[in-house]
Design a protein around this motif. Structure first.
Motif: not given
Length: 139
Positions: A3-14, A54-63
């Motif tokens: 859930v945390a990973a998905i939230a970080i990925a969504v916030l990165a895209i936003l 946003g891109l490195p933050l998306l990477g953090v969420g996915l990782l």
């Protein structure tokens, strides 16, 4: 952690998408120089920097979503905290937004970026704390 990973990925895209629609250039406002040339205001550059963040933050969420090593959660959480703090500092201190409070960057973009940055810091901190507690239970 999923859930945390998905939230970080969504916030990165936003964080990458919100500045596209809320800076002064998207509202048709530019800074006109004495020679008549028009250039973007500093909120435009804040938006560009947030897109790059946003891109490195998306990477953090996915990782975080796909890692299986406990040590990785701690380092990815700390990286998420750092990127969240930078997301907050870009519109407030590092680059800033336009000086006019009536501009869309002041009324929409800046508060949205600060709020999303705070959420990223909070979620990443929760990842670090949860990882720390799990390590304490094991030992």
């Amino acid at each position: 952690m999923k859930v945390a990973a998905i939230a970080i990925a969504v916030l990165a895209i936003l964080l990458a998408v919100v500045p596209i629609f809320t800076d002064c250039v998207s509202a048709g406002r530019m800074l006109t120089l004495e020679n008549g040339r028009q250039i973007p205001m500093k909120c435009h550059w804040t938006g560009r920097a947030e897109m790059g963040l946003g891109l490195p933050l998306l990477g953090v969420g996915l990782l975080i979503a796909f890692t299986r090593r406990r040590e990785s959660y701690r380092s990815l959480g700390l990286l998420g905290i750092t990127l969240g703090v930078v997301a907050i500092l870009l519109p407030t201190t590092l680059i800033g937004v336009c000086g006019n409070p009536d501009m869309p960057c002041n009324s929409i973009m800046k508060p949205a970026l600060i709020f999303m940055g705070i959420l990223v810091v909070g979620i990443s901190l929760a990842v670090v704390v949860r990882n720390w507690r799990q390590e304490q239970e094991i030992t």
